[in-house]
Design a protein around this motif. Structure first.
Motif, PDB file in Angstrom:
ATOM      1  N   GLN A 136     -12.607  -7.051   6.849  1.00  0.00           N
ATOM      2  CA  GLN A 136     -11.713  -7.174   5.705  1.00  0.00           C
ATOM      3  C   GLN A 136     -10.574  -8.059   6.067  1.00  0.00           C
ATOM      4  O   GLN A 136      -9.955  -8.422   5.020  1.00  0.00           O
ATOM      5  CB  GLN A 136     -11.668  -6.089   4.823  1.00  0.00           C
ATOM      6  CG  GLN A 136     -12.848  -5.541   4.093  1.00  0.00           C
ATOM      7  CD  GLN A 136     -13.697  -4.692   5.512  1.00  0.00           C
ATOM      8  OE1 GLN A 136     -13.305  -3.959   6.198  1.00  0.00           O
ATOM      9  NE2 GLN A 136     -15.031  -5.024   5.273  1.00  0.00           N
ATOM     10  N   ASN A 138      -7.895  -6.456   7.608  1.00  0.00           N
ATOM     11  CA  ASN A 138      -6.829  -5.574   7.662  1.00  0.00           C
ATOM     12  C   ASN A 138      -6.287  -5.485   9.259  1.00  0.00           C
ATOM     13  O   ASN A 138      -7.196  -5.235   9.934  1.00  0.00           O
ATOM     14  CB  ASN A 138      -7.337  -4.168   7.400  1.00  0.00           C
ATOM     15  CG  ASN A 138      -7.827  -4.160   5.879  1.00  0.00           C
ATOM     16  OD1 ASN A 138      -7.053  -4.604   4.930  1.00  0.00           O
ATOM     17  ND2 ASN A 138      -8.994  -3.406   5.724  1.00  0.00           N
ATOM     18  N   SER A 140      -4.001  -3.870  12.151  1.00  0.00           N
ATOM     19  CA  SER A 140      -3.107  -2.642  12.555  1.00  0.00           C
ATOM     20  C   SER A 140      -2.658  -2.971  13.954  1.00  0.00           C
ATOM     21  O   SER A 140      -3.430  -3.830  14.921  1.00  0.00           O
ATOM     22  CB  SER A 140      -4.032  -1.443  12.420  1.00  0.00           C
ATOM     23  OG  SER A 140      -5.166  -1.447  13.424  1.00  0.00           O
ATOM     24  N   LYS A 153      -0.259  -0.370   9.751  1.00  0.00           N
ATOM     25  CA  LYS A 153      -1.264  -1.099   9.200  1.00  0.00           C
ATOM     26  C   LYS A 153      -0.634  -2.307   7.956  1.00  0.00           C
ATOM     27  O   LYS A 153      -0.026  -1.649   7.338  1.00  0.00           O
ATOM     28  CB  LYS A 153      -2.302  -0.193   8.585  1.00  0.00           C
ATOM     29  CG  LYS A 153      -3.004   0.899   9.494  1.00  0.00           C
ATOM     30  CD  LYS A 153      -4.060   1.464   8.925  1.00  0.00           C
ATOM     31  CE  LYS A 153      -4.682   2.557   9.783  1.00  0.00           C
ATOM     32  NZ  LYS A 153      -5.653   3.368   9.038  1.00  0.00           N
ATOM     33  N   GLU A 154      -1.222  -3.332   8.162  1.00  0.00           N
ATOM     34  CA  GLU A 154      -1.013  -4.317   6.953  1.00  0.00           C
ATOM     35  C   GLU A 154      -2.170  -4.638   6.411  1.00  0.00           C
ATOM     36  O   GLU A 154      -3.043  -5.429   7.052  1.00  0.00           O
ATOM     37  CB  GLU A 154       0.052  -5.485   7.623  1.00  0.00           C
ATOM     38  CG  GLU A 154       1.216  -4.781   8.257  1.00  0.00           C
ATOM     39  CD  GLU A 154       1.914  -6.064   8.720  1.00  0.00           C
ATOM     40  OE1 GLU A 154       1.732  -7.269   8.403  1.00  0.00           O
ATOM     41  OE2 GLU A 154       2.651  -5.828   9.490  1.00  0.00           O
ATOM     42  N   ASN A 155      -2.723  -4.322   5.131  1.00  0.00           N
ATOM     43  CA  ASN A 155      -3.950  -4.421   4.561  1.00  0.00           C
ATOM     44  C   ASN A 155      -4.062  -5.805   3.970  1.00  0.00           C
ATOM     45  O   ASN A 155      -3.089  -6.434   3.398  1.00  0.00           O
ATOM     46  CB  ASN A 155      -4.089  -3.143   3.534  1.00  0.00           C
ATOM     47  CG  ASN A 155      -4.071  -1.887   4.166  1.00  0.00           C
ATOM     48  OD1 ASN A 155      -4.842  -1.883   5.380  1.00  0.00           O
ATOM     49  ND2 ASN A 155      -3.482  -1.088   3.623  1.00  0.00           N
ATOM     50  N   ASP A 157      -5.173  -6.602   1.074  1.00  0.00           N
ATOM     51  CA  ASP A 157      -4.544  -6.849  -0.462  1.00  0.00           C
ATOM     52  C   ASP A 157      -3.091  -6.633  -0.361  1.00  0.00           C
ATOM     53  O   ASP A 157      -2.586  -6.517  -1.705  1.00  0.00           O
ATOM     54  CB  ASP A 157      -5.377  -5.266  -1.094  1.00  0.00           C
ATOM     55  CG  ASP A 157      -4.855  -4.092  -0.488  1.00  0.00           C
ATOM     56  OD1 ASP A 157      -3.804  -3.891   0.222  1.00  0.00           O
ATOM     57  OD2 ASP A 157      -5.437  -3.080  -1.066  1.00  0.00           O
ATOM     58  N   SER A 159      -1.002  -3.933   0.571  1.00  0.00           N
ATOM     59  CA  SER A 159      -0.538  -2.772   0.686  1.00  0.00           C
ATOM     60  C   SER A 159      -0.450  -2.717   2.214  1.00  0.00           C
ATOM     61  O   SER A 159      -0.576  -3.457   3.096  1.00  0.00           O
ATOM     62  CB  SER A 159      -1.470  -1.823   0.417  1.00  0.00           C
ATOM     63  OG  SER A 159      -2.751  -1.591   0.675  1.00  0.00           O
ATOM     64  N   ALA A 160       0.266  -1.466   2.580  1.00  0.00           N
ATOM     65  CA  ALA A 160       0.733  -1.349   4.190  1.00  0.00           C
ATOM     66  C   ALA A 160       0.959   0.154   4.340  1.00  0.00           C
ATOM     67  O   ALA A 160       1.100   1.150   3.394  1.00  0.00           O
ATOM     68  CB  ALA A 160       2.025  -2.064   4.444  1.00  0.00           C
ATOM     69  N   LYS A 172       2.949   5.184   2.909  1.00  0.00           N
ATOM     70  CA  LYS A 172       2.121   4.105   2.296  1.00  0.00           C
ATOM     71  C   LYS A 172       2.971   3.377   1.420  1.00  0.00           C
ATOM     72  O   LYS A 172       3.742   3.914   0.558  1.00  0.00           O
ATOM     73  CB  LYS A 172       0.873   4.779   1.465  1.00  0.00           C
ATOM     74  CG  LYS A 172       0.074   5.368   2.587  1.00  0.00           C
ATOM     75  CD  LYS A 172      -1.148   6.066   1.771  1.00  0.00           C
ATOM     76  CE  LYS A 172      -2.004   6.706   2.382  1.00  0.00           C
ATOM     77  NZ  LYS A 172      -3.295   7.430   1.813  1.00  0.00           N
ATOM     78  N   LYS A 175       1.402  -3.486  -2.573  1.00  0.00           N
ATOM     79  CA  LYS A 175       1.523  -4.832  -2.323  1.00  0.00           C
ATOM     80  C   LYS A 175       2.898  -5.400  -2.440  1.00  0.00           C
ATOM     81  O   LYS A 175       3.442  -6.442  -2.025  1.00  0.00           O
ATOM     82  CB  LYS A 175       0.552  -5.693  -3.034  1.00  0.00           C
ATOM     83  CG  LYS A 175       0.791  -5.505  -4.562  1.00  0.00           C
ATOM     84  CD  LYS A 175      -0.387  -6.375  -5.229  1.00  0.00           C
ATOM     85  CE  LYS A 175      -0.255  -6.371  -6.746  1.00  0.00           C
ATOM     86  NZ  LYS A 175       0.862  -7.239  -7.266  1.00  0.00           N
TER      87      LYS A 175
END
Length: 266
Positions: A136, A138, A140, A153-155, A157, A159-160, A172, A175
């Motif tokens: 996806q 994401n 890490s 983690k840097e997602n 969407d 978020s992180a 957590k 965005k």
């Protein structure tokens, strides 16, 4: 998203490097520092030592000016990459991850001996480990911060999250960079809700709190415990601690490890 960090940056300048004394070891294995070679192709080269020693040394080093690489000299350009979510990803001939670029200008590069380097948007340079990208997009990786390894983690969407023994669990972020969840001691956690960027609800160790503003005065109400605290809560983005500043002037911090402490205000 670009996380706010406490990295200790190490950068290289345009001077000749034959050895680089960091801590108790020197860096003397020529031919491996590709990032330096691209900027200084005729200079002697140096490279970094083993994982733990590398991270420890980088965290203790002085900083210097890194020379900016031109596009044509960067290792493996975007034309070699495949887009995975918001990331540009390059894999080697064996299918192993070798380069990751983000939309925010972060660049992750694996050298021939398997070590990873993160180059930030301002060309700051950090040693990282265990860089991974899922289907996806994401991202890490692990990084040493103040002597403690953080798993970040840097997602896709936006978020992180940051997981660290130093904070007692995982913080957590949404965005927009707002903290949405932190540990609060043991197996407990705090959850945070925002409206238009304003913190307005907290689910914590004492239950749910809601922000109330009346006649320009802010209070937080806990209906479950029949409590009202006159003042305002904020979340410290650097530590994840919950901070309460009372109208009377005193302040308390509630840490991610479940402790509390009085804070001096000015």
């Amino acid at each position: 998203m670009a996380l706010e960090s406490q990295y200790y940056d190490v950068q290289l300048d345009n001077t000749t490097v034959t050895s680089y004394p960091l801590g108790s070891e020197t860096l003397g294995n020529q031919g491996l520092n590709d990032l330096y070679q691209f900027s200084n192709p005729k200079e002697p080269l140096s490279f970094l030592t083993s994982d733990k020693v590398l991270l420890d040394q980088l965290s203790q080093s002085d900083t210097a000016q890194v020379s900016r690489m031109s596009d044509e000299r960067q290792p493996q350009s975007h034309r070699d990459s495949v887009q995975v979510g918001p990331l540009d990803v390059v894999r080697d001939e064996k299918g192993n991850l070798s380069v990751v670029s983000t939309m925010d200008g972060d660049y992750y590069y694996k050298t021939p001996d398997g070590k990873w380097t993160h180059i930030g948007p301002n060309r700051e340079r950090h040693a990282v480990e265990n860089v991974q990208v899922d289907a996806q997009g994401n991202l890490s990786y692990d990084v040493l911060v103040n002597g403690t390894v953080e798993h970040r983690k840097e997602n896709a969407d936006g978020s992180a999250s940051i997981e660290s023994a130093d904070i007692g669990g995982t913080i957590k972020y949404d965005k927009d960079g707002n903290i949405t969840e932190t540990p609060s001691g043991g197996d407990r956690k705090r959850e945070y809700h925002y409206t238009n960027g304003q913190l307005d609800k907290i689910n914590g160790n004492l239950g749910q709190w809601e922000r109330v503003e009346k006649d320009g005065q802010v209070s937080w109400v806990n209906k479950e415990k029949n409590l009202t605290w006159e003042g305002d809560f904020t979340v410290d983005k650097a530590t994840g601690d919950l901070i309460f500043v009372a109208r009377a002037g005193y302040a308390w911090g509630f840490t991610t490890r479940g402790g509390d402490k009085q804070i001096t205000t000015r």
